[in-house]
Design an enzyme around this catalytic site. Sequence first.
Site, PDB file in Angstrom:
ATOM      1  NE  ARG A 128     -24.982   2.764   1.712  1.00 44.90           N
ATOM      2  CZ  ARG A 128     -25.641   1.606   1.719  1.00 44.90           C
ATOM      3  NH1 ARG A 128     -25.033   0.508   2.108  1.00 44.90           N
ATOM      4  NH2 ARG A 128     -26.907   1.554   1.337  1.00 44.90           N
ATOM      5  CG  MET A 139     -23.172  10.223  -4.748  1.00 52.57           C
ATOM      6  SD  MET A 139     -24.367  11.111  -5.774  1.00 52.57           S
ATOM      7  CE  MET A 139     -25.857  11.027  -4.772  1.00 52.57           C
ATOM      8  CG  ASP A 180     -25.936   7.425   6.819  1.00 46.58           C
ATOM      9  OD1 ASP A 180     -26.895   6.627   6.877  1.00 46.58           O
ATOM     10  OD2 ASP A 180     -25.310   7.672   5.778  1.00 46.58           O
ATOM     11  CG  ASP A 209     -35.528   8.892  10.809  1.00 44.35           C
ATOM     12  OD1 ASP A 209     -35.591   9.340   9.642  1.00 44.35           O
ATOM     13  OD2 ASP A 209     -36.488   8.306  11.355  1.00 44.35           O
ATOM     14  CB  VAL A 210     -33.119  12.986   7.122  1.00 47.44           C
ATOM     15  CG1 VAL A 210     -31.603  12.962   7.171  1.00 47.44           C
ATOM     16  CG2 VAL A 210     -33.665  11.967   6.127  1.00 47.44           C
ATOM     17  CG  ASN A 267     -25.847  12.525  -0.064  1.00 47.32           C
ATOM     18  OD1 ASN A 267     -25.763  12.469  -1.290  1.00 47.32           O
ATOM     19  ND2 ASN A 267     -25.566  11.487   0.723  1.00 47.32           N
ATOM     20  CE1 TYR A 315     -33.890   8.463  -5.633  1.00 44.72           C
ATOM     21  CE2 TYR A 315     -34.103   8.844  -7.994  1.00 44.72           C
ATOM     22  CZ  TYR A 315     -33.352   8.899  -6.833  1.00 44.72           C
ATOM     23  OH  TYR A 315     -32.079   9.396  -6.873  1.00 44.72           O
ATOM     24  CB  THR A 353     -23.393   4.858  -4.845  1.00 46.29           C
ATOM     25  OG1 THR A 353     -24.769   4.858  -5.274  1.00 46.29           O
ATOM     26  CG2 THR A 353     -22.733   6.167  -5.268  1.00 46.29           C
TER      27      THR A 353
END
Length: 259
Positions: A16, A18, A37, A60-61, A87, A152, A187
């Site tokens: 979803r 970007m 994702d 899961d990155v 991303n 972040y 987003t």
Amino acid sequence: MSRLRNKVAIITGGARGMGAATARLFAAEGAKLVISDVLDDDGARLAAELGERALFVHHDVSDENAWHGVLDRAVAAFGGVDVLVNNAGVLLFRTLAETSKADFERVIDINLVGTFLGVKIVGQHMVGRRHGSIVNISSVDGMKGANGLGAYASSKWGIRGLTRVAAMEYGHKGVRVNSVHPGGIDTAMGNPYAEARAEVNKRYAMVPLQRVGEPDEVARTSLFLASDESSYLCGAEIAVDGGMLTGQYYVGFPGAPGV
């Protein structure tokens, strides 16, 4: 269009926002896609929409083994990987005093460690093929301070530094690594309450373009970096922010809106 003809791309966080905008644009430009994702339903629907040139993989990155699995799926399905768009990310609004160690580590694990693992694992695959392009999605908050975004911003500053190191280590081996720094983008993550565009834009009145950005506007920058059109860019940092990093207006001073 065929700016990515015969190229294979992995897009993390591609279900979803970007990521999905990037997947649709890349597909329209001829790429074959692995969309990764943790949002299984959204990811599967997008892959079905894009057809046989796309597949979805739960991912899961922050899990190193999962990265090897995604790469293996890409190679098995399409023969190799030419482009990686890191991303996937999460956003946490919380002051430093209110941020727990667990909160901080979760943001770092997904945003920064996840990007590192992609750069390391998929990057080495690209090095073996002597070509490739890695696009790391950072943020304007990886280039400035931001109250309430300690975890972040730390992760996004880390991505910026990681990108520069990877550009130096991989560039001479045929792999370009660059970073994109979005500003406010409309987003689900950037506008979680789905406010009307006019209301969101009010918060950007002090930014030169005076509006929130669109996911497609970031996707087009990633497309440029993924394509051969950016063949001499390595270690670049591109802000897609409506001029946010340029500065904010002094109300009433010459050159400000309405003056």
